[in-house]
Design an enzyme around this catalytic site. Structure first.
Site, mmCIF file in Angstrom:
data_model
loop_
_atom_site.group_PDB
_atom_site.id
_atom_site.type_symbol
_atom_site.label_atom_id
_atom_site.label_comp_id
_atom_site.label_asym_id
_atom_site.label_seq_id
_atom_site.Cartn_x
_atom_site.Cartn_y
_atom_site.Cartn_z
ATOM 1 N N LYS A 248 79.496 -38.825 125.879
ATOM 2 C CA LYS A 248 79.585 -39.844 124.849
ATOM 3 C C LYS A 248 81.021 -40.360 124.766
ATOM 4 C CE LYS A 248 78.321 -40.754 120.025
ATOM 5 N NZ LYS A 248 77.735 -40.210 118.781
ATOM 6 N N GLU A 336 64.322 -34.021 109.089
ATOM 7 C CA GLU A 336 64.271 -34.200 107.635
ATOM 8 C C GLU A 336 63.110 -33.445 106.998
ATOM 9 O OE1 GLU A 336 66.322 -37.754 109.451
ATOM 10 O OE2 GLU A 336 64.416 -36.721 109.832
ATOM 11 N N ARG A 364 61.424 -40.184 105.608
ATOM 12 C CA ARG A 364 60.771 -39.498 106.718
ATOM 13 C C ARG A 364 60.185 -38.150 106.294
ATOM 14 N NH1 ARG A 364 63.200 -41.289 111.852
ATOM 15 N NH2 ARG A 364 63.393 -39.136 112.568
#
Length: 590
Positions: A248, A336, A364
């Site tokens: 990244k 979640e 969610r």
């Protein structure tokens, strides 16, 4: 100097005309283009830099948009947007009226699916692959690019489980860089690390066990290797998974070395990579830091306090507690649903649980919120960061539905503190004896009080407060909308006629205060940074109806639409929530 290749690419068809040996030059130009734009316009940086070679290889090998490509999550899709007709207006990224920071179906035929939240790509792409089978779209390829943090989500595993018993033309590309926004966590991350270090798949391969044809891991920055592997996989039937290793922030030293900060770094110097320094010592705190620092104070005094976040320790500032009390603060990854039920389990054993979830992400875990927490009346403390309009991240990230979707749930207390001190005192209050679950919502960004670290003071649950007396119109606000209302009232010459009340709690409402207001004022204005339908204003209208009040009630909030991306100020103006727009409504009622 060699001729620019990027300038010759308007769409992937142009890309496919470039010689393969020249693609590394294109990759360098694409990286430089992304860096130069994000340096001044801001946005997400590291994720897109990490997939430059993959983006080029995918559009080079596959016949997009006929072959379907879905990016999960959309943070990594900047290069994709630039190569699919949006290079010339990429400078408008995340600005009002400009292109969206995430893939968006109505923006381009190359954006096959909107992916502002993570872990949805495999399910969506599998649906597309099944549709191709049913409509005899022979030969169409279906590719889902998923990060190692996203694939650990329960939804991603549900999709893998289903896909493994199909014979669909589905390719999952696992972009493994050991980080989402914060470092990846969990046993799957450890498994992928072992595979990477061994430089070969283990004999007991988790993806092969799910009936995927696994290949990799390969170097995700080697375009030739990527192209070769993708061409091979084009000829392989059934579900398959390609495991690639990337870094990244690739190509910008600081972004590689500080991947968390350079996920979305704000403005920086494109030449040096150094962040544009902002003097923040004199500024009010971010609401997330009020949460993070306060919970550390409270945890020092109360050994039963536990903190939870699903993959956002830095963004929520739970990182402070993770550093101070690592045994009592948990990053559970992009999960979640698990976070909420995990919190419920802790609460059954007498722990004081602060579950910090962005407002838009709690959506969610709605079933878990209802079934596992509220139905059982477990006193979990939900700290809903990024409530209300959040700005440039746009429609997928605005926390504007929480008041409406929470208000209908029995047993749940809903609080919206108007400033940093109120938030701090609420966090203090609820760690004492709490008899019901509570959701405390607060906005993204900074507050307005510099000296906020006061001695703790208890707030009575369900009690609002009068901010200003008046005689003709009462304005009822929740949360930080109190600031906009105050500014609006101060700009009105007849302000002595105007009362202002901070309700603090949307549930339970302060009935004693409301009875006083409805008897004293003929006209009531409610202001909330959430949707009008089902929200705070609706609760006030219900109160009036139940008590046979005939007062005129005007509800100010977000209408029946999805606000797009733009600055918070622009979006509040659009929604009628800016101080000027509130002022106009009040004047029209005088």
């Amino acid at each position: 100097m060699s001729k620019s290749l990027l300038n010759s690419v308007q769409f992937p068809a142009d890309l496919r005309k470039i010689r393969q040996q020249d693609l590394p030059q294109l990759a360098a130009e694409l990286r430089e283009f992304i860096i130069n734009i994000v340096a001044t316009k801001e946005g997400h940086l590291g994720a897109s830099l990490g997939v430059v070679e993959l983006t080029i290889a995918l559009h080079y090998v596959f016949n997009t948009p006929d072959d379907i490509l879905v990016w999960d999550v959309g943070h990594q899709a900047y290069g994709h947007k630039i190569l699919t007709g949006r290079r010339d207006n990429f400078h408008t990224n995340r600005q009002m009226g400009g292109i969206c920071g995430f893939p968006k179906r109505d923006e381009s035929e190359y954006d096959a699916f909107g992916t502002g939240h993570s872990s949805t790509a495999i399910s969506a792409t599998l649906g597309m692959a099944i549709a191709s089978q049913l409509t005899a779209a022979a030969g169409r390829q279906h590719i889902a690019v998923v990060g190692d943090a996203s694939i650990a989500s329960g939804m991603a595993f549900e999709a893998l489980n289903h896909a493994g018993v199909t014979n669909t033309n589905l390719l999952v590309i696992l972009n493994d860089n050991a980080i989402g926004i914060d470092p990846s966590v969990g046993s799957l991350k450890d498994y992928l690390t072992r595979v990477t270090l061994d430089n070969a798949p283990e004999t007991d391969n988790i993806f092969e066990a799910l009936n995927f044809k696994y290949s990799g891991p390969i170097d995700g920055h080697d375009i030739d290797v990527l192209i070769s592997e993708l061409k091979k996989l084009q000829q392989v039937d059934g579900p398959k998974l390609l495991h690639i290793i990337t870094k990244k922030g690739k190509g910008l030293r600081q972004a590689e070395e500080d991947q968390v900060k350079y996920h979305a770094p704000g403005k920086f110097d494109a030449e040096t990579g150094n962040l544009v320094k902002k003097e923040t010592a004199h500024l009010p705190p971010k609401y997330q830091d009020v949460f993070g620092k306060t919970i550390v104070e409270l945890a020092a005094q109360n050994e039963k306090i536990v903190g939870i976040t699903p993959a956002m320790p830095t963004g929520s500032s739970l990182k402070y507690m993770m550093d101070a009390y690592p045994d009592r603060a948990f990053d559970v990854g992009i999960a979640e649903q698990h976070a909420v039920t995990f919190a419920a389990g802790l609460a059954t054993q007498g722990m004081v649980v602060y579950c910090n979830i962005y407002s838009t992400f709690l959506q969610r875990a709605y079933d878990q919120l209802i079934h596992d927490v509220c139905l059982q009346n477990l006193p979990v403390i939900f700290c809903l960061d990024r409530a209300g309009i959040v700005g440039e991240d746009g429609a997928t990230h605005h926390g504007i539905f929480d008041l409406a979707y929470l208000r209908c749930i029995p047993n749940l207390i809903i609080a919206a503190p108007s400033n940093e001190i109120e938030l701090r005192n609420l966090l203090y209050t609820v760690q004492k004896k709490l008899e019901h679950p509570i959701a405390i919502r607060y906005p993204r960004g900074r507050g307005q009080i510099v000296d906020w670290e006061k001695s703790f003071s208890e707030i009575k649950i369900g009690e609002g407060r009068k901010l200003k007396s008046g005689s003709e119109i009462a304005v009822l606000s929740v949360g930080n909308m109190a600031y906009n209302v105050t500014e609006a009232i101060n700009a009105i010459s007849e302000k002595k006629l105007l009362g202002h009340y901070d309700l603090r709690f949307v549930k339970p409402l302060d009935h004693d205060l409301l009875h006083q207001v409805f008897r004293q004022y003929n006209k009531i204005v409610t202001v909330e940074d959430g949707v009008v339908k089902g929200g705070f204003g609706g609760a006030i209208a219900e109160f009036a109806s139940e008590n046979n009040y005939k007062n005129l009630i005007k509800i100010i909030g977000i209408g029946d639409y999805f606000p797009e991306h733009g600055s918070v100020e622009q979006l509040q103006e659009q929604a009628g929530l800016s101080p000027e727009k509130i002022r106009e409504v009040i004047i029209s009622l005088l």
